[in-house]
Write a protein that holds these residues in place. Structure first.
Motif, PDB file in Angstrom:
ATOM      1  N   UNK A 143       0.827  -1.207   0.000  1.00  0.00           N
ATOM      2  CA  UNK A 143       0.000   0.000   0.000  1.00  0.00           C
ATOM      3  C   UNK A 143       0.859   1.253   0.000  1.00  0.00           C
ATOM      4  N   UNK A 144       1.926   1.241   0.830  1.00  0.00           N
ATOM      5  CA  UNK A 144       2.796   2.414   0.918  1.00  0.00           C
ATOM      6  C   UNK A 144       3.447   2.720  -0.437  1.00  0.00           C
ATOM      7  N   UNK A 145       3.918   1.661  -1.122  1.00  0.00           N
ATOM      8  CA  UNK A 145       4.573   1.858  -2.425  1.00  0.00           C
ATOM      9  C   UNK A 145       3.579   2.377  -3.461  1.00  0.00           C
ATOM     10  N   UNK A 146       2.370   1.835  -3.469  1.00  0.00           N
ATOM     11  CA  UNK A 146       1.372   2.277  -4.448  1.00  0.00           C
ATOM     12  C   UNK A 146       0.934   3.724  -4.197  1.00  0.00           C
ATOM     13  N   UNK A 147       0.788   4.087  -2.936  1.00  0.00           N
ATOM     14  CA  UNK A 147       0.400   5.469  -2.615  1.00  0.00           C
ATOM     15  C   UNK A 147       1.515   6.433  -3.014  1.00  0.00           C
ATOM     16  N   UNK A 148       2.765   6.078  -2.674  1.00  0.00           N
ATOM     17  CA  UNK A 148       3.897   6.939  -3.038  1.00  0.00           C
ATOM     18  C   UNK A 148       4.016   7.059  -4.561  1.00  0.00           C
ATOM     19  N   UNK A 149       3.817   5.938  -5.261  1.00  0.00           N
ATOM     20  CA  UNK A 149       3.859   5.966  -6.722  1.00  0.00           C
ATOM     21  C   UNK A 149       2.785   6.863  -7.294  1.00  0.00           C
ATOM     22  N   UNK A 150       1.595   6.806  -6.731  1.00  0.00           N
ATOM     23  CA  UNK A 150       0.505   7.661  -7.207  1.00  0.00           C
ATOM     24  C   UNK A 150       0.791   9.131  -6.989  1.00  0.00           C
ATOM     25  N   UNK A 155       2.568  14.310  -9.401  1.00  0.00           N
ATOM     26  CA  UNK A 155       3.552  15.397  -9.478  1.00  0.00           C
ATOM     27  C   UNK A 155       4.163  15.472 -10.877  1.00  0.00           C
ATOM     28  N   UNK A 156       4.447  14.306 -11.482  1.00  0.00           N
ATOM     29  CA  UNK A 156       5.019  14.287 -12.836  1.00  0.00           C
ATOM     30  C   UNK A 156       4.049  14.908 -13.841  1.00  0.00           C
ATOM     31  N   UNK A 157       2.756  14.624 -13.687  1.00  0.00           N
ATOM     32  CA  UNK A 157       1.764  15.187 -14.605  1.00  0.00           C
ATOM     33  C   UNK A 157       1.641  16.705 -14.455  1.00  0.00           C
ATOM     34  N   UNK A 158       1.881  17.210 -13.254  1.00  0.00           N
ATOM     35  CA  UNK A 158       1.828  18.654 -13.039  1.00  0.00           C
ATOM     36  C   UNK A 158       3.080  19.349 -13.581  1.00  0.00           C
ATOM     37  N   UNK A 159       4.235  18.691 -13.405  1.00  0.00           N
ATOM     38  CA  UNK A 159       5.500  19.312 -13.803  1.00  0.00           C
ATOM     39  C   UNK A 159       5.686  19.347 -15.315  1.00  0.00           C
ATOM     40  N   UNK A 160       5.145  18.356 -16.021  1.00  0.00           N
ATOM     41  CA  UNK A 160       5.297  18.295 -17.473  1.00  0.00           C
ATOM     42  C   UNK A 160       4.816  19.551 -18.175  1.00  0.00           C
ATOM     43  N   UNK A 161       3.554  19.967 -17.982  1.00  0.00           N
ATOM     44  CA  UNK A 161       3.059  21.188 -18.656  1.00  0.00           C
ATOM     45  C   UNK A 161       3.779  22.460 -18.224  1.00  0.00           C
ATOM     46  N   UNK A 162       4.447  22.424 -17.058  1.00  0.00           N
ATOM     47  CA  UNK A 162       5.172  23.602 -16.586  1.00  0.00           C
ATOM     48  C   UNK A 162       6.599  23.663 -17.133  1.00  0.00           C
ATOM     49  N   UNK A 170      11.811  12.061 -14.507  1.00  0.00           N
ATOM     50  CA  UNK A 170      12.407  11.372 -13.355  1.00  0.00           C
ATOM     51  C   UNK A 170      11.319  10.907 -12.389  1.00  0.00           C
ATOM     52  N   UNK A 171      10.368  11.795 -12.096  1.00  0.00           N
ATOM     53  CA  UNK A 171       9.266  11.428 -11.203  1.00  0.00           C
ATOM     54  C   UNK A 171       8.444  10.284 -11.799  1.00  0.00           C
ATOM     55  N   UNK A 172       8.235  10.335 -13.126  1.00  0.00           N
ATOM     56  CA  UNK A 172       7.470   9.282 -13.788  1.00  0.00           C
ATOM     57  C   UNK A 172       8.151   7.926 -13.689  1.00  0.00           C
ATOM     58  N   UNK A 173       9.475   7.908 -13.854  1.00  0.00           N
ATOM     59  CA  UNK A 173      10.225   6.651 -13.770  1.00  0.00           C
ATOM     60  C   UNK A 173      10.170   6.095 -12.351  1.00  0.00           C
ATOM     61  N   UNK A 174      10.383   6.968 -11.354  1.00  0.00           N
ATOM     62  CA  UNK A 174      10.332   6.515  -9.950  1.00  0.00           C
ATOM     63  C   UNK A 174       8.933   6.018  -9.609  1.00  0.00           C
ATOM     64  N   UNK A 175       7.896   6.728 -10.093  1.00  0.00           N
ATOM     65  CA  UNK A 175       6.511   6.316  -9.838  1.00  0.00           C
ATOM     66  C   UNK A 175       6.249   4.940 -10.435  1.00  0.00           C
ATOM     67  N   UNK A 177       8.482   2.552 -10.969  1.00  0.00           N
ATOM     68  CA  UNK A 177       9.208   1.553 -10.174  1.00  0.00           C
ATOM     69  C   UNK A 177       8.469   1.261  -8.869  1.00  0.00           C
ATOM     70  N   UNK A 178       7.977   2.306  -8.211  1.00  0.00           N
ATOM     71  CA  UNK A 178       7.242   2.111  -6.956  1.00  0.00           C
ATOM     72  C   UNK A 178       5.941   1.360  -7.196  1.00  0.00           C
ATOM     73  N   UNK A 179       5.261   1.683  -8.277  1.00  0.00           N
ATOM     74  CA  UNK A 179       4.007   0.996  -8.588  1.00  0.00           C
ATOM     75  C   UNK A 179       4.244  -0.483  -8.865  1.00  0.00           C
ATOM     76  N   UNK A 180       5.310  -0.792  -9.616  1.00  0.00           N
ATOM     77  CA  UNK A 180       5.644  -2.190  -9.889  1.00  0.00           C
ATOM     78  C   UNK A 180       5.983  -2.919  -8.601  1.00  0.00           C
TER      79      UNK A 180
END
Length: 198
Positions: A143-150, A155-162, A170-175, A177-180
């Motif tokens: 649960x902790x890994x899935x929540x952190x990944x989410x 954050x990655x989706x917010x940073x992209x348009x900015x 980087x955030x997308x890759x870490x997310x 890995x955590x989700x997996x």
């Protein structure tokens, strides 16, 4: 704000009666006894009991209160058991009480095999200095890994348009890995999940 209090023997009669009325699980009564109360502004929220014998500690909390306060009280009693030299924490749960089993599982308890009283299951968790109060279960870390990944994915989706492209990737890759890792730990915890079936 709630607080934990360890009452003197003059209040034990009241505490034990409260535990009995609210369906606390049975366990051996011989050994060093500790009673604890969780209170808020003088109002009793939960009561718990600990009996320590030969390196093991039996813990019980009243089942008529919310899981949140049961958890707070069990954490306090686990610390007390560890401070008094206990290496193993034991607890009973009715087989038709999934909420109590989830409470135990989230704190690293595992079901014990053996001949138990009808409709009861015995759980145990290891205590030890340097390990924290509980050995976290695979389900908890899943649960902790899935929540952190989410959170990181958001954050990655917010940073992209900015235009923070590198940070977003980087955030997308870490997310990912955590989700997996969360999914793999979730599959590994299937056996723990089965314990919680009523």
């Amino acid at each position: 704000m709630w607080n934990i209090r360890f009452p003197g023997e003059e209040e034990w009669g009241f505490c034990l009666e409260y535990l009995k009325e609210n369906g606390a699980s049975p366990f051996p009564k011989e050994g060093e006894r500790v009673l604890a109360l969780c209170e808020e502004e003088g109002k009793l929220l939960a009561a718990g009991e600990l009996v320590i014998e030969e390196g093991s500690a039996w813990v019980a909390c009243a089942s008529g209160v919310s899981a949140e306060y049961q958890g707070i009280l069990m954490d306090a009693l686990a610390r007390e058991a560890e401070n008094r030299g206990a290496k193993t924490l034991l607890a009973w749960a009715r087989s038709n009480d999934p909420e109590r089993m989830i409470l135990y599982r989230d704190r690293g308890f595992l079901v014990e095999e053996g001949e138990e009283p009808q409709d009861w299951l015995l759980f145990s968790a290891a205590l030890g200095a340097g390990q924290g109060n509980w050995i976290a279960s695979r389900y908890f870390w899943s649960r902790a890994a899935l929540i952190a990944g989410g959170v990181l994915l958001f954050a990655a989706m917010l940073l992209g348009p900015l235009q923070y492209t590198s940070l977003s990737v980087a955030f997308g890759i870490i997310a990912s890995a955590l989700s997996l890792a969360g999914i793999l730990l979730g599959f590994a915890s299937w056996e723990e999940e089965d314990v919680c079936e009523p």
